[in-house]
Design a protein around this motif. Sequence first.
Motif, PDB file in Angstrom:
ATOM      1  N   PHE A   1     137.650  64.443  93.929  1.00 54.04           N
ATOM      2  CA  PHE A   1     137.676  65.658  93.115  1.00 54.04           C
ATOM      3  C   PHE A   1     138.032  65.294  91.680  1.00 54.04           C
ATOM      4  O   PHE A   1     139.054  64.655  91.439  1.00 54.04           O
ATOM      5  CB  PHE A   1     138.736  66.588  93.720  1.00 54.04           C
ATOM      6  CG  PHE A   1     138.941  67.886  92.996  1.00 54.04           C
ATOM      7  CD1 PHE A   1     137.888  68.749  92.791  1.00 54.04           C
ATOM      8  CD2 PHE A   1     140.207  68.243  92.537  1.00 54.04           C
ATOM      9  CE1 PHE A   1     138.084  69.960  92.143  1.00 54.04           C
ATOM     10  CE2 PHE A   1     140.418  69.447  91.891  1.00 54.04           C
ATOM     11  CZ  PHE A   1     139.349  70.318  91.691  1.00 54.04           C
TER      12      PHE A   1
ATOM     13  N   SER B   1     149.599  70.454  99.920  1.00 54.28           N
ATOM     14  CA  SER B   1     149.160  70.613  98.544  1.00 54.28           C
ATOM     15  C   SER B   1     150.074  71.525  97.723  1.00 54.28           C
ATOM     16  O   SER B   1     151.252  71.241  97.619  1.00 54.28           O
ATOM     17  CB  SER B   1     147.714  71.101  98.551  1.00 54.28           C
ATOM     18  OG  SER B   1     147.098  70.698  97.378  1.00 54.28           O
ATOM     19  N   ARG B   2     149.581  72.664  97.215  1.00 53.74           N
ATOM     20  CA  ARG B   2     150.473  73.542  96.438  1.00 53.74           C
ATOM     21  C   ARG B   2     151.658  73.970  97.303  1.00 53.74           C
ATOM     22  O   ARG B   2     152.765  74.166  96.813  1.00 53.74           O
ATOM     23  CB  ARG B   2     149.713  74.741  95.871  1.00 53.74           C
ATOM     24  CG  ARG B   2     149.088  75.637  96.880  1.00 53.74           C
ATOM     25  CD  ARG B   2     148.011  76.526  96.253  1.00 53.74           C
ATOM     26  NE  ARG B   2     146.878  75.731  95.785  1.00 53.74           N
ATOM     27  CZ  ARG B   2     145.951  76.127  94.936  1.00 53.74           C
ATOM     28  NH1 ARG B   2     146.002  77.350  94.443  1.00 53.74           N
ATOM     29  NH2 ARG B   2     144.964  75.340  94.580  1.00 53.74           N
TER      30      ARG B   2
ATOM     31  N   LYS C   1     154.251  71.263  97.486  1.00 51.32           N
ATOM     32  CA  LYS C   1     155.203  71.350  96.373  1.00 51.32           C
ATOM     33  C   LYS C   1     156.286  72.369  96.757  1.00 51.32           C
ATOM     34  O   LYS C   1     157.488  72.150  96.586  1.00 51.32           O
ATOM     35  CB  LYS C   1     154.495  71.801  95.083  1.00 51.32           C
ATOM     36  CG  LYS C   1     153.235  70.993  94.702  1.00 51.32           C
ATOM     37  CD  LYS C   1     152.581  71.508  93.415  1.00 51.32           C
ATOM     38  CE  LYS C   1     151.071  71.347  93.324  1.00 51.32           C
ATOM     39  NZ  LYS C   1     150.478  70.031  93.323  1.00 51.32           N
TER      40      LYS C   1
ATOM     41  N   GLU D   1     145.778  64.413  88.648  1.00 45.55           N
ATOM     42  CA  GLU D   1     146.197  65.652  87.990  1.00 45.55           C
ATOM     43  C   GLU D   1     147.411  65.426  87.094  1.00 45.55           C
ATOM     44  O   GLU D   1     148.343  64.717  87.449  1.00 45.55           O
ATOM     45  CB  GLU D   1     146.525  66.717  89.045  1.00 45.55           C
ATOM     46  CG  GLU D   1     146.864  68.063  88.413  1.00 45.55           C
ATOM     47  CD  GLU D   1     147.009  69.186  89.432  1.00 45.55           C
ATOM     48  OE1 GLU D   1     147.473  68.932  90.556  1.00 45.55           O
ATOM     49  OE2 GLU D   1     146.641  70.325  89.080  1.00 45.55           O
TER      50      GLU D   1
ATOM     51  N   ILE E   1     147.785  71.558  85.264  1.00 46.01           N
ATOM     52  CA  ILE E   1     148.457  72.688  85.915  1.00 46.01           C
ATOM     53  C   ILE E   1     148.729  73.803  84.907  1.00 46.01           C
ATOM     54  O   ILE E   1     148.464  74.976  85.174  1.00 46.01           O
ATOM     55  CB  ILE E   1     149.768  72.233  86.609  1.00 46.01           C
ATOM     56  CG1 ILE E   1     149.411  71.316  87.794  1.00 46.01           C
ATOM     57  CG2 ILE E   1     150.607  73.444  87.063  1.00 46.01           C
ATOM     58  CD1 ILE E   1     150.558  70.935  88.693  1.00 46.01           C
TER      59      ILE E   1
ATOM     60  N   LEU F   1     146.726  76.723  86.223  1.00 45.95           N
ATOM     61  CA  LEU F   1     147.619  77.378  87.183  1.00 45.95           C
ATOM     62  C   LEU F   1     148.943  77.667  86.485  1.00 45.95           C
ATOM     63  O   LEU F   1     150.012  77.236  86.934  1.00 45.95           O
ATOM     64  CB  LEU F   1     147.792  76.447  88.404  1.00 45.95           C
ATOM     65  CG  LEU F   1     146.451  76.105  89.090  1.00 45.95           C
ATOM     66  CD1 LEU F   1     146.483  74.757  89.782  1.00 45.95           C
ATOM     67  CD2 LEU F   1     146.044  77.196  90.058  1.00 45.95           C
TER      68      LEU F   1
ATOM     69  N   TRP G   1     152.425  78.777  88.088  1.00 55.12           N
ATOM     70  CA  TRP G   1     153.110  78.034  89.150  1.00 55.12           C
ATOM     71  C   TRP G   1     154.550  77.662  88.830  1.00 55.12           C
ATOM     72  O   TRP G   1     155.420  77.711  89.678  1.00 55.12           O
ATOM     73  CB  TRP G   1     152.336  76.753  89.474  1.00 55.12           C
ATOM     74  CG  TRP G   1     151.200  76.966  90.417  1.00 55.12           C
ATOM     75  CD1 TRP G   1     150.706  78.162  90.862  1.00 55.12           C
ATOM     76  CD2 TRP G   1     150.417  75.949  91.031  1.00 55.12           C
ATOM     77  NE1 TRP G   1     149.660  77.943  91.723  1.00 55.12           N
ATOM     78  CE2 TRP G   1     149.454  76.598  91.842  1.00 55.12           C
ATOM     79  CE3 TRP G   1     150.420  74.554  90.984  1.00 55.12           C
ATOM     80  CZ2 TRP G   1     148.519  75.889  92.601  1.00 55.12           C
ATOM     81  CZ3 TRP G   1     149.489  73.860  91.726  1.00 55.12           C
ATOM     82  CH2 TRP G   1     148.544  74.525  92.530  1.00 55.12           C
TER      83      TRP G   1
ATOM     84  N   TRP H   1     143.029  62.958  93.088  1.00 53.89           N
ATOM     85  CA  TRP H   1     143.593  64.021  92.227  1.00 53.89           C
ATOM     86  C   TRP H   1     145.106  64.164  92.486  1.00 53.89           C
ATOM     87  O   TRP H   1     145.883  64.403  91.565  1.00 53.89           O
ATOM     88  CB  TRP H   1     142.839  65.316  92.542  1.00 53.89           C
ATOM     89  CG  TRP H   1     143.219  66.550  91.786  1.00 53.89           C
ATOM     90  CD1 TRP H   1     143.768  67.681  92.309  1.00 53.89           C
ATOM     91  CD2 TRP H   1     143.019  66.816  90.389  1.00 53.89           C
ATOM     92  NE1 TRP H   1     143.938  68.631  91.327  1.00 53.89           N
ATOM     93  CE2 TRP H   1     143.484  68.129  90.133  1.00 53.89           C
ATOM     94  CE3 TRP H   1     142.498  66.076  89.319  1.00 53.89           C
ATOM     95  CZ2 TRP H   1     143.447  68.717  88.871  1.00 53.89           C
ATOM     96  CZ3 TRP H   1     142.461  66.666  88.055  1.00 53.89           C
ATOM     97  CH2 TRP H   1     142.937  67.967  87.846  1.00 53.89           C
TER      98      TRP H   1
ATOM     99  N   HIS I   1     141.132  65.681 100.674  1.00 56.35           N
ATOM    100  CA  HIS I   1     142.236  66.627 100.560  1.00 56.35           C
ATOM    101  C   HIS I   1     142.199  67.677 101.675  1.00 56.35           C
ATOM    102  O   HIS I   1     141.405  68.614 101.617  1.00 56.35           O
ATOM    103  CB  HIS I   1     142.097  67.292  99.183  1.00 56.35           C
ATOM    104  CG  HIS I   1     143.287  68.092  98.771  1.00 56.35           C
ATOM    105  ND1 HIS I   1     144.528  67.529  98.595  1.00 56.35           N
ATOM    106  CD2 HIS I   1     143.421  69.412  98.480  1.00 56.35           C
ATOM    107  CE1 HIS I   1     145.377  68.476  98.205  1.00 56.35           C
ATOM    108  NE2 HIS I   1     144.732  69.626  98.133  1.00 56.35           N
TER     109      HIS I   1
HETATM  110  C1  GCU Z   1     144.513  72.196  92.920  1.00 52.89           C
HETATM  111  C2  GCU Z   1     145.739  71.864  92.120  1.00 52.89           C
HETATM  112  C3  GCU Z   1     146.682  70.950  92.878  1.00 52.89           C
HETATM  113  C4  GCU Z   1     146.964  71.512  94.253  1.00 52.89           C
HETATM  114  C5  GCU Z   1     145.665  71.809  94.969  1.00 52.89           C
HETATM  115  C6  GCU Z   1     145.826  72.511  96.321  1.00 52.89           C
HETATM  116  O1  GCU Z   1     143.702  71.055  93.051  1.00 52.89           O
HETATM  117  O2  GCU Z   1     145.319  71.305  90.922  1.00 52.89           O
HETATM  118  O3  GCU Z   1     147.899  70.790  92.187  1.00 52.89           O
HETATM  119  O4  GCU Z   1     147.798  70.648  94.970  1.00 52.89           O
HETATM  120  O5  GCU Z   1     144.872  72.661  94.179  1.00 52.89           O
HETATM  121  O6  GCU Z   1     146.751  73.303  96.493  1.00 52.89           O
HETATM  122  O7  GCU Z   1     144.974  72.293  97.189  1.00 52.89           O
END
Ligand code: GCU
Length: 411
Positions: free
Chosen positions: A5, A249-250, A253, A287, A292, A296, A299, A340, A392
């Motif tokens: 990506f 992913s998000r 976090k 990234e 971000i 986004l 966030w 990414w 991913h």
């Molecule tokens: C986007 C974003 C990432 C995140 C991802 C996801 O690619 O840039 O920071 O982790 O989405 O949540 O799949």
Amino acid sequence: TSSIFYGPEGSSPNYDEEKVAPYELPDLFLTIAGKQVSSFDEWFSVRRPEILSVYEKSIFGTSPLQARVSFRKSGPERVDATKSIRAQLYDLYLDNKNALLTQFIVFTPLNAKEAVPAFLGPNVLGNQSLTDLFSLPLSISWVYPRPALGIDATGYATVESVGVHSSRWPLDMIIKRGFAVVSFHYSDLFPDKPGGRPESIQPLFDVSSNRSYSWGAVATWAWGMIKVMDCLKDIDAIDEQKVIATGHSRLGKACLWAGAQDKRFAGVIANESGEGGSAISRRKFGERVSDIVRHLPHWFNDEYRSFVDNEENMPVDSHFLISLLAPRAVYVASAEDDLWSDPKGEFAGLVGASKVWKLYGNIADLSSYKEMPLTGKPLSEILSYHIRSGGHDITAYDWKQFLDFADKFIK
Ligand code: GCU
């Protein structure tokens, strides 16, 4: 490969390891007053609170952690006798407002003789997307449109979304191994779009408290995990001492931040959590903070913006975030084509944090890992890691490792 990506329009990620400039990580053990801490107890009582408040102030924002919630069963218990899975929905309310926050779902093994450990993690498409075994109500909260996943052009779930994420939530496999799954739709708390705040739960707190909170969306999802955790002690089927915060992913976090703030989580599994998660920002690989902030912006908190093209001046890096979980069990997972998210940076965050576990009693020191673990060769310790082939996502391979880890360190 084709699944790599390259980010949203306008981003130009570096994917060349040769171009990663040498960087210096901030010191986990140097207090703000300039003192070097040398024991775990001192780190835990002095340094850890400092790191936590820097994260609140500069990255995730502050959250109403003291807010009280209540919950009640919503609808009947659902049972799938063939798979031996029981499902119960609960409504989660904010106490003083009697406001409905979200509906969380609890899946437990039908024949469990005692309370079981659980994986707790939000989901991105609604509870109905986890399985087609039960007729769960469709989420009514907005998500970005994805027709292939049964989300219509206006951003709402259709019947086509039922079970579309069952591969990410392999209930059958998890339940068979004796674990429960607890989840809720993240959009209920904060719809994932710039400007989503008015539709989020955040305005509920603006007037009810005499202070204001700087939480971004990620902190709001983490807060939801913590508030669902508040309920688990009253759900007999679950052993609330053995709950693992889980996210992709998000939401990876978010689960790191939930585990950092709430020591009741016995472990954390952060899958492909990338920038703002377990990846070292100073590597500037994949990234970046700038990506971000541009795409986004909801966030993180406002101060996070000051680190655009300025990662070297962040007061923290991802090893600080992971360190907040010590001495608990942590799993960081990456995927080979998910550049990414910066797999190497995700592993580096874990390695950097491991010094704190070492201080705790030499239970993990990953500093001898000069190289990444090989693809498909999981590192199975209290700080676990794997990188698998592919892109991913969360796959059965990932869950197989997470379950082995949970058996070993949580159960
Ligand atoms: C986007 C974003 C990432 C995140 C991802 C996801 O690619 O840039 O920071 O982790 O989405 O949540 O799949």
